[in-house]
Design an enzyme around this catalytic site. Structure first.
Site, short mmCIF file in Angstrom:
data_model
loop_
_atom_site.label_atom_id
_atom_site.label_comp_id
_atom_site.label_asym_id
_atom_site.label_seq_id
_atom_site.Cartn_x
_atom_site.Cartn_y
_atom_site.Cartn_z
N ARG A 1 26.46 -87.86 42.66
CA ARG A 1 26.56 -87.74 41.71
C ARG A 1 27.71 -86.03 41.37
NH1 ARG A 1 21.30 -88.62 39.58
NH2 ARG A 1 21.19 -87.40 41.66
N GLU B 1 18.04 -75.33 39.79
CA GLU B 1 17.30 -75.07 38.96
C GLU B 1 17.98 -73.61 39.46
OE1 GLU B 1 13.32 -75.32 39.79
OE2 GLU B 1 12.72 -77.18 39.53
N GLN C 1 16.88 -63.39 25.73
CA GLN C 1 18.20 -63.62 25.08
C GLN C 1 19.05 -64.04 26.28
OE1 GLN C 1 20.35 -60.63 22.35
NE2 GLN C 1 21.75 -60.87 22.73
N ASP C 2 19.69 -65.17 26.14
CA ASP C 2 20.74 -66.10 26.84
C ASP C 2 22.24 -65.27 25.98
OD1 ASP C 2 19.03 -68.87 28.13
OD2 ASP C 2 18.92 -66.94 27.89
N ASN C 3 22.93 -64.84 27.25
CA ASN C 3 24.31 -64.52 26.44
C ASN C 3 25.10 -65.09 27.03
OD1 ASN C 3 23.21 -62.71 24.55
ND2 ASN C 3 23.83 -61.13 26.22
N ARG D 1 34.45 -56.00 31.71
CA ARG D 1 33.68 -55.87 30.83
C ARG D 1 32.52 -54.84 31.62
NH1 ARG D 1 32.93 -60.44 26.36
NH2 ARG D 1 35.43 -61.07 26.60
N HIS E 1 27.94 -50.98 31.60
CA HIS E 1 27.84 -51.01 30.23
C HIS E 1 25.69 -51.15 30.50
CE1 HIS E 1 30.73 -53.35 27.97
NE2 HIS E 1 31.03 -52.24 28.41
N LYS F 1 19.37 -58.11 33.57
CA LYS F 1 20.37 -58.75 33.38
C LYS F 1 20.61 -60.06 34.35
CE LYS F 1 22.26 -56.12 29.91
NZ LYS F 1 23.87 -54.83 30.24
N HIS G 1 26.16 -51.79 34.15
CA HIS G 1 26.43 -53.22 34.66
C HIS G 1 27.65 -53.79 33.95
CE1 HIS G 1 26.86 -58.08 33.63
NE2 HIS G 1 26.60 -57.72 35.16
N TYR H 1 24.06 -64.93 30.99
CA TYR H 1 23.02 -64.19 31.60
C TYR H 1 22.31 -64.19 30.53
CZ TYR H 1 25.81 -60.61 28.71
OH TYR H 1 26.70 -60.46 27.88
N LYS I 1 35.96 -50.14 23.62
CA LYS I 1 35.10 -49.18 23.68
C LYS I 1 35.36 -49.15 25.23
CE LYS I 1 31.65 -51.86 24.46
NZ LYS I 1 30.12 -52.68 24.20
N ASP I 2 35.56 -50.00 25.99
CA ASP I 2 36.03 -49.40 27.74
C ASP I 2 36.68 -48.89 28.32
OD1 ASP I 2 34.14 -53.04 28.43
OD2 ASP I 2 33.65 -50.79 27.41
C1 T46 Z 1 26.47 -57.92 24.05
C2 T46 Z 1 26.11 -58.72 23.03
C3 T46 Z 1 27.48 -58.38 21.77
N1 T46 Z 1 27.60 -59.55 20.65
C4 T46 Z 1 28.39 -59.37 20.48
C5 T46 Z 1 29.15 -58.08 18.93
C6 T46 Z 1 30.34 -58.14 19.41
O1 T46 Z 1 31.16 -58.37 18.34
C7 T46 Z 1 31.13 -59.01 20.63
C8 T46 Z 1 31.47 -58.76 21.71
O2 T46 Z 1 30.68 -57.41 22.57
P1 T46 Z 1 31.23 -56.64 23.31
O3 T46 Z 1 32.72 -56.47 23.49
O4 T46 Z 1 30.02 -55.77 23.14
O5 T46 Z 1 30.27 -57.81 24.70
P2 T46 Z 1 31.17 -57.10 26.63
O6 T46 Z 1 32.21 -56.29 26.51
O7 T46 Z 1 30.74 -58.78 27.21
O8 T46 Z 1 29.20 -56.37 26.45
C9 T46 Z 1 28.24 -57.31 27.46
O9 T46 Z 1 29.82 -56.53 29.03
C10 T46 Z 1 28.32 -55.99 29.56
C11 T46 Z 1 28.97 -57.07 30.91
C12 T46 Z 1 27.10 -56.03 30.32
O10 T46 Z 1 25.98 -56.02 30.74
C13 T46 Z 1 26.67 -56.95 28.33
O11 T46 Z 1 25.64 -57.45 28.03
C14 T46 Z 1 27.23 -55.85 27.04
O12 T46 Z 1 27.59 -54.59 26.76
O13 T46 Z 1 29.64 -60.04 21.08
C15 T46 Z 1 26.39 -59.67 20.85
O14 T46 Z 1 26.01 -60.06 19.26
N2 T46 Z 1 24.90 -59.48 21.16
C16 T46 Z 1 25.47 -59.11 22.99
O15 T46 Z 1 24.45 -59.23 23.01
#
Ligand code: T46
Length: 187
Positions: free
Chosen positions: A26, A31, A49-51, A61, A64, A73, A120, A133, A171-172
């Site tokens: 299938r 897990e 928290q899960d993202n 990205r 951070h 994470k 990370h 994550y 930001k980055d």
């Molecule tokens: C990280 C995060 C972001 N947000 C909102 C804030 C912004 O409006 C939008 C995008 O956020 P950001 O540009 O910070 O997302 P990434 O650049 O993917 O940030 C992550 O990138 C690297 C891979 C990491 O390890 C971190 O988890 C985190 O810093 O999502 C949330 O609402 N909750 C969250 O936990």
């Protein structure tokens, strides 16, 4: 018998984790996290928290961290391929400033546990990637920080072949250099 293989990376507390995949006619089942198996391996963290994020090829990205509410994470890819990187920023660590990268893909189903005190980030090397994550603390934007993805003193060897330009958030584009960091992370 654990349903996960915890692979040492040479950096304390940083693990590559290989789940046990049960394939049949299938498809497959696995897990993706099991508290009991992790505890048995000495990984006692709790996730709150899960993202999920989706990115196209060349998106990077990172790198951070959060200076308070520091996040461990457990990261994986559910679609596509990313080169995932962790940098040890724990003062006093014998591997301070060292980085480890691992290719996480939909196919290899590998996971990477990036502990608190690390920076990370990841680079998408497939056309698109979905990145999932679990975090050990909540998002705290007021404590967000980062270090440049291409900092020469860290020297991450990103797999840039076939990637014409790196796509970064505003930001980055403007994080501190490794030399400028003064962080509270302890080993
Ligand atoms: C990280 C995060 C972001 N947000 C909102 C804030 C912004 O409006 C939008 C995008 O956020 P950001 O540009 O910070 O997302 P990434 O650049 O993917 O940030 C992550 O990138 C690297 C891979 C990491 O390890 C971190 O988890 C985190 O810093 O999502 C949330 O609402 N909750 C969250 O936990």
């Amino acid at each position: 018998m654990s349903k996960f293989k915890f692979v040492d990376t040479g950096i304390k507390d940083l693990y590559i984790i290989e789940p046990n995949v049960f394939g049949d006619n299938r498809g497959y089942f696995m897990e993706t996290y099991n508290k009991q198996d992790f505890l048995q391996a000495g990984l006692t963290m709790e996730f709150v928290q899960d993202n999920e994020s989706k990115s196209s090829k060349g998106v990077l990205r990172g790198l951070h961290f959060q200076t308070q509410h520091t996040q461990g994470k457990l990261v994986r890819v559910t679609s596509g391929e990313v080169f995932d990187v962790a940098v040890d920023l724990r003062k006093g660590s014998p591997t301070y400033g060292q980085w480890k990268g691992v290719l996480l893909t939909e196919e290899n189903k590998k996971q990477f546990y990036v502990p608190e005190g690390f920076a990370h980030g990841f680079l998408v090397v497939s056309d698109e990637a979905v990145f999932n994550y679990k975090c050990t603390d909540f998002y705290a934007p007021e404590f967000e920080g980062g270090v440049m993805w291409n900092d020469p003193d860290i020297g991450v060897e990103w797999p840039l072949e076939g990637i014409n330009d790196i796509i970064l958030s505003d930001k980055d584009e403007k994080h501190k250099s490794f030399k400028e960091l003064d962080l509270p992370f302890k080993y």
